[in-house]
Motif scaffolding. Sequence first.
Motif, mmCIF file in Angstrom:
data_model
loop_
_atom_site.group_PDB
_atom_site.id
_atom_site.type_symbol
_atom_site.label_atom_id
_atom_site.label_comp_id
_atom_site.label_asym_id
_atom_site.label_seq_id
_atom_site.Cartn_x
_atom_site.Cartn_y
_atom_site.Cartn_z
ATOM 1 N N THR A 18 5.043 72.729 51.417
ATOM 2 C CA THR A 18 6.370 72.653 50.801
ATOM 3 C C THR A 18 6.215 72.823 49.292
ATOM 4 N N ALA A 19 7.328 73.025 48.619
ATOM 5 C CA ALA A 19 7.299 73.163 47.166
ATOM 6 C C ALA A 19 6.741 71.908 46.513
ATOM 7 N N GLU A 20 7.031 70.751 47.112
ATOM 8 C CA GLU A 20 6.542 69.490 46.550
ATOM 9 C C GLU A 20 5.019 69.438 46.529
ATOM 10 N N ALA A 21 4.375 70.082 47.516
ATOM 11 C CA ALA A 21 2.916 70.080 47.575
ATOM 12 C C ALA A 21 2.296 70.850 46.413
ATOM 13 N N TYR A 22 3.035 71.813 45.873
ATOM 14 C CA TYR A 22 2.520 72.605 44.763
ATOM 15 C C TYR A 22 2.720 71.934 43.408
ATOM 16 N N ARG A 23 3.588 70.935 43.350
ATOM 17 C CA ARG A 23 3.959 70.363 42.058
ATOM 18 C C ARG A 23 2.802 69.771 41.273
ATOM 19 N N PRO A 24 1.883 69.016 41.885
ATOM 20 C CA PRO A 24 0.767 68.492 41.082
ATOM 21 C C PRO A 24 -0.022 69.591 40.373
ATOM 22 N N ILE B 225 -8.859 74.233 39.998
ATOM 23 C CA ILE B 225 -7.780 73.266 39.779
ATOM 24 C C ILE B 225 -6.723 73.387 40.874
ATOM 25 N N VAL B 226 -6.260 74.612 41.110
ATOM 26 C CA VAL B 226 -5.199 74.831 42.086
ATOM 27 C C VAL B 226 -5.665 74.472 43.492
ATOM 28 N N ASN B 227 -6.828 74.979 43.882
ATOM 29 C CA ASN B 227 -7.296 74.757 45.250
ATOM 30 C C ASN B 227 -7.626 73.299 45.530
ATOM 31 N N SER B 228 -8.111 72.574 44.518
ATOM 32 C CA SER B 228 -8.428 71.159 44.741
ATOM 33 C C SER B 228 -7.169 70.362 45.057
ATOM 34 N N PHE B 229 -6.055 70.700 44.408
ATOM 35 C CA PHE B 229 -4.787 70.034 44.710
ATOM 36 C C PHE B 229 -4.261 70.445 46.080
ATOM 37 N N LEU B 230 -4.301 71.759 46.365
ATOM 38 C CA LEU B 230 -3.712 72.245 47.609
ATOM 39 C C LEU B 230 -4.528 71.836 48.826
ATOM 40 N N ASP B 231 -5.859 71.757 48.678
ATOM 41 C CA ASP B 231 -6.694 71.325 49.802
ATOM 42 C C ASP B 231 -6.333 69.907 50.231
ATOM 43 N N ALA B 232 -5.897 69.086 49.277
ATOM 44 C CA ALA B 232 -5.510 67.709 49.595
ATOM 45 C C ALA B 232 -4.132 67.644 50.257
ATOM 46 N N GLN B 233 -3.333 68.726 50.121
ATOM 47 C CA GLN B 233 -1.972 68.741 50.654
ATOM 48 C C GLN B 233 -1.870 69.379 52.035
ATOM 49 N N LEU C 35 1.100 72.639 39.553
ATOM 50 C CA LEU C 35 1.949 73.279 38.551
ATOM 51 C C LEU C 35 2.116 72.395 37.317
ATOM 52 N N PHE C 36 2.270 71.086 37.534
ATOM 53 C CA PHE C 36 2.377 70.177 36.396
ATOM 54 C C PHE C 36 1.060 70.114 35.615
ATOM 55 N N THR C 37 -0.057 70.236 36.314
ATOM 56 C CA THR C 37 -1.352 70.272 35.626
ATOM 57 C C THR C 37 -1.432 71.478 34.701
ATOM 58 N N MET C 38 -0.890 72.608 35.158
ATOM 59 C CA MET C 38 -0.883 73.807 34.327
ATOM 60 C C MET C 38 -0.019 73.618 33.069
ATOM 61 N N VAL C 39 1.031 72.807 33.160
ATOM 62 C CA VAL C 39 1.826 72.476 31.978
ATOM 63 C C VAL C 39 0.936 71.776 30.950
#
Length: 463
Positions: free
Chosen positions: A418-424, A403-411, A426-430
């Motif tokens: 940036t912190a904004e790149a991590y938000r998707p 989950i985490v790497n799939s979002f970050l690979d796109a960023q 982190l929100f998924t973890m919510v």
Amino acid sequence: MLSAFDRERSVAPPGFSRWLIPPAALAVHLCIGQAYATSVYKNSLVKHFDASQTEIGIVFSIAIVMLGLSAAVGGTWVERNGPRKAMFVAASFWATGFLVGALGIATSQLWLLYLGYGVIGGIGLGIGYISPVSTLIKWFPDRPGLATGLAIMGFGGGALVASPLSRQLLGLYDSGYDSSVASSTASGNALVLLFLTLGIGYFVIMMFGVANIRVPAEGWKPDGWDPASVKAKPLVTTASVSAANAIKTRSFWLLWVVLFCNVTAGIGILEQASPMIQDFFREAGGKSTVAVTAAAGFVGVLSLFNMAGRFAWSSTSDLIGRKPIYMVYLGVGMVLYFLLAIAGHSATALFVLLAGVILSFYGGGFATVPAYLRDLFGTYQVGAIHGRLLTAWSAAGVAGPLIVNSFLDAQGKPGTLTAEAYRPALFTMVGVLAVGFIANLLIRPVPEQYHEPATPAEKEVAA
């Protein structure tokens, strides 16, 4: 030869102190907790095998998958044969995994590292993780959360010992290796010697646990404890449920979802701990060189939170109950992840605090779940049930990084985001934690149709 480790030969004599059992369990869990310290020599393995980060990272993933599978398959065997034999088998597999891994490094055969540390060592992880749990619960029926927290705390704290020890050993075996320099890598020969040293050393330490573990005599109970008092607590049963029946219940699978969600969210932090703190620290105005140092210290701080949470939160569950404590893990965890996403970059101290508490919930979830199982299903085959439940850990070990790497690979590339790149992510973890929160609310007592026939002693307690 294994008959020397049979359950009947490990029954505690009269007057035996139950407080000798947690150190025996810790001897095993501190050793297998080394699995959290693999990042210390990951870059050295990448260079030695001329492989990618992903190819080396698979070793850890295999070990975690085998942990869950071996715990699930071997859980009933552990219950039947007792903790002493199980801990000996775990020590043998864990040590052999290091030795086979050392052979793979010496011959530059990556598949041998997969087989050794991943498959064989992973089996030792799974059997070793569950082997003392049911014994602890039987010794501490009055405080099961405290007892399991004491032991499983060792698994979370294993990296605190293994990380600096591995760095010191690599420096001893390779004079060109500098543990204070992030880019420094050790030679293949140093890695071979490290694996040999850890394999032999861990076997010796785990044998201390094997020699000292005992099971309580039939009918034993703590002085001053009344088994009838168990009935006064919600969701706590005095009945017995077999492992075969447990997996037929809705409560088991709801708890599986709860553990999966809690672990997936925790791994969301662990997976990117070092690059994430660098990115957030840099955005908060820190220098890049200081960020690298902060990242190294941050991983150690997370280990402390992870370890402390296993003891503190599981002990708290003895006071407030298992279901309420998981409402804290999952409900407060959602709030913390949300705050981490929107405000974590504003101050490094805030980021560390939020991430630390999240990791304490991650560790607390692991330590509390055996007591939760004991409440729902009794002590009859709680170790085997625990083993089956740990397949949730295996699934989360794959899902969390994915989950985490799939979002970050796109960023972009971690370490430059940036912190904004991590938000998707982190929100998924919510959202993941929200699913676990709902599942925990739906857990109910196990219907009587799944209970084992009551023994005369249990009928007396019920009366």
